[in-house]
Design a protein around this motif. Sequence first.
Motif, mmCIF file in Angstrom:
data_model
loop_
_atom_site.group_PDB
_atom_site.id
_atom_site.type_symbol
_atom_site.label_atom_id
_atom_site.label_comp_id
_atom_site.label_asym_id
_atom_site.label_seq_id
_atom_site.Cartn_x
_atom_site.Cartn_y
_atom_site.Cartn_z
ATOM 1 N N LYS A 258 96.214 22.143 37.970
ATOM 2 C CA LYS A 258 97.341 22.004 38.893
ATOM 3 C C LYS A 258 97.268 20.686 39.656
ATOM 4 N N GLU A 259 96.061 20.308 40.058
ATOM 5 C CA GLU A 259 95.900 19.047 40.801
ATOM 6 C C GLU A 259 96.293 17.853 39.938
ATOM 7 N N ALA A 261 98.365 17.865 37.328
ATOM 8 C CA ALA A 261 99.814 17.885 37.137
ATOM 9 C C ALA A 261 100.545 17.409 38.394
ATOM 10 N N LEU A 262 100.054 17.850 39.569
ATOM 11 C CA LEU A 262 100.687 17.445 40.825
ATOM 12 C C LEU A 262 100.567 15.935 41.026
ATOM 13 N N ARG A 263 99.408 15.387 40.702
ATOM 14 C CA ARG A 263 99.242 13.945 40.871
ATOM 15 C C ARG A 263 100.200 13.157 39.968
ATOM 16 N N GLU A 264 100.382 13.644 38.733
ATOM 17 C CA GLU A 264 101.297 12.974 37.812
ATOM 18 C C GLU A 264 102.737 13.008 38.336
ATOM 19 N N VAL A 265 103.129 14.145 38.888
ATOM 20 C CA VAL A 265 104.491 14.251 39.429
ATOM 21 C C VAL A 265 104.659 13.314 40.618
ATOM 22 N N LYS A 266 103.636 13.225 41.469
ATOM 23 C CA LYS A 266 103.700 12.298 42.614
ATOM 24 C C LYS A 266 103.883 10.871 42.128
ATOM 25 N N GLU A 390 109.846 20.048 41.487
ATOM 26 C CA GLU A 390 108.652 20.318 40.680
ATOM 27 C C GLU A 390 107.383 20.092 41.504
ATOM 28 N N GLU A 391 107.412 19.058 42.352
ATOM 29 C CA GLU A 391 106.266 18.799 43.224
ATOM 30 C C GLU A 391 106.020 19.985 44.155
ATOM 31 N N LYS A 392 107.095 20.521 44.744
ATOM 32 C CA LYS A 392 106.957 21.668 45.642
ATOM 33 C C LYS A 392 106.412 22.885 44.883
ATOM 34 N N ARG A 393 106.932 23.094 43.646
ATOM 35 C CA ARG A 393 106.448 24.230 42.849
ATOM 36 C C ARG A 393 104.956 24.095 42.550
ATOM 37 N N LEU A 394 104.541 22.900 42.164
ATOM 38 C CA LEU A 394 103.131 22.687 41.840
ATOM 39 C C LEU A 394 102.248 22.832 43.076
ATOM 40 N N GLN A 395 102.750 22.378 44.229
ATOM 41 C CA GLN A 395 101.977 22.546 45.464
ATOM 42 C C GLN A 395 101.760 24.026 45.766
ATOM 43 N N LEU A 400 98.106 28.772 45.451
ATOM 44 C CA LEU A 400 97.827 30.110 44.930
ATOM 45 C C LEU A 400 96.589 30.105 44.046
ATOM 46 N N ALA A 401 96.457 29.055 43.196
ATOM 47 C CA ALA A 401 95.299 28.967 42.304
ATOM 48 C C ALA A 401 94.008 28.814 43.095
#
Length: 619
Positions: A258-259, A261-266, A390-395, A400-401
């Motif tokens: 998740k981290e 994926a989140l970094r890529e979206v950022k 998508e960023e909010k969803r991944l956050q 949760l993870a």
Amino acid sequence: MKKNKININRPPISRQEIDSHKDFNKILYKHSQMKKPLYKRPRFLSSIIVVATIILVIMLNKEEEVQSPYINPPIAEFDIAYDDYAVDAAEGGYFTHHGGSIINFPPNSFVDENGNPVIGKVDIKYREFHEPVDIFLAGIPMAYDSAGTQYHFETAGMMDIRGFQNGKPVFFAEGKNAEVALASFNPGPEFNLYELDTVNRNWAFRGKDDILEDLAEPGLAPEVSEINESETLSLLDRLVPETGAESELSGLSSPKAKEIALREVKKEIVILEKIKPIAPKKADLERHSMNIHVDQKDFPEIAVYKDVVFEIGAENKNFNPENASIVWHDVSLAEVQPGVKYKVTFSKGETSVSYIVYPVFKGKSYDVAKKEFEAKYAEHGKQLGLKKAEEKRLQDELALAKKKSEEEAFHQEKLHKAYENRLRLDSAAFAKEQEARNKKQEKIYQLVAEQRARENERLRKEHEARLKLQEVRLEQENRELDNELDRGAFSQNTIRRVFTINNFGVWNCDAPQNLPSGAILAASFSKPGNQKLQLSQVCLVDDSRKAMYTYYPQVYSNFKFNPEVRNVIWASTNDGKLVIYKPEDFAKIPAGATSHDFEMEVIDPKKVNAAELKKRLMI
């Protein structure tokens, strides 16, 4: 003042010299010829004056010969600044420099000047060097003397680290070493580790470093393959990638995934915000304009529009409309402010003119361009909105993870404790049953039980350490993401050089080099107006290998440089100015020249700021 050479280490007088002056008869004869005591003769007074004069000269020369500091910035106000960090003396800890370097201190690493353990917060001042210009401005020497031969350093990364508490320096405790993972942009294995010895005024060889290559993605701290049994993880444990077989947190739903994926979206959001469409501007019919063919690859922000023309800006006071009738041989366009302002240059032979121009649209072309902009702006906003969603969803998924991971860790810990309790009960019951038969067997089973308990405890600590490391990595990535666009701190070509240090001071990963070859000449130095410069030393920098060569006046007559690379000379003058001889000036030195007067450009530090000074010194 001219320095007199005073021999204070004269060899002891030989027995033959002493015997040659043992002529007592001659002494008695001279004594009989004396008419006045020695102290009453005129020559005695003049001799006293001469001796006093010589003593005064010696004392003045000794004052002049006081050595300057070994680390001696040429201009104190432009010395390279330190970054500030803090470490708890009892617990130890580490910090991550914005350039990617990591320094880790074990617990109880520090003592005061009397050797007493330091308690509480220790202030760490740290700076590092990767460019010769920073080393020059910091006044750090780059010459290395080994067995009477002088070498010159090519650096792959240098650090200067100091420790203080309440303004007083602290020191490493005996047997304590800090672990260093120094960011480096040179992966070569030929570099050694050196410590700057300011007392003996030389570099001390300290062995070799270990080269650790980073992951392809910049700023991503690797996983851990093995956990050291000590309570604090070593730097190598933090940096060596984890194998898939040992990872307990792998999988697409793990916090790690998740981290990433989140970094890529950022990153994608940063890129989208950077390429935001720019609104077209309507032409001012009272101003001159021109048509220029624009290559979409070079200027995508304006090439997407049709019928764009370039309007001459009002700031062009030198604009001459008659230039439009000239047949120019070449025209070039350069960005000043992407999508808003550009610089166009027309050239013909040695003649050229440049103007500031603005992309504009005339008549219906403006209406068409405006519609295209509105469509593109709406599409861009849509894409940006989707990415932020998508960023909010991944956050949310990451939170949760992490929560599930923490719950799983807590559950595992409870299982481990229950298992340990059962083992202890089973072991005690079994030992009681076996006690009458064989005490030796009982001891064996007790050892087995203890070993199992230690293994379970090790697994628990390993699991906790991995969770802690993931939190540290996430914090580091967020910090690097904030500074990524401004600093470009860690490129894909960066590696880390891993070693340990047992002192505060300057540490350097260097490869000793001989003086360059290719051209040899007798060098003299001057400033504009043919005014001779008396320079106590000059620094020659070879940009192809980031090597610095130090020349002193006694070797100016044998000045060597490689004409096949880009060179620059830096030096400071007695009146507090800097002088520079640039690469383009080196190119003008005739091939085969046996002597050359280097006419240096003078930089007055009082008239520039730090950024301007470094820009003018850079090759």
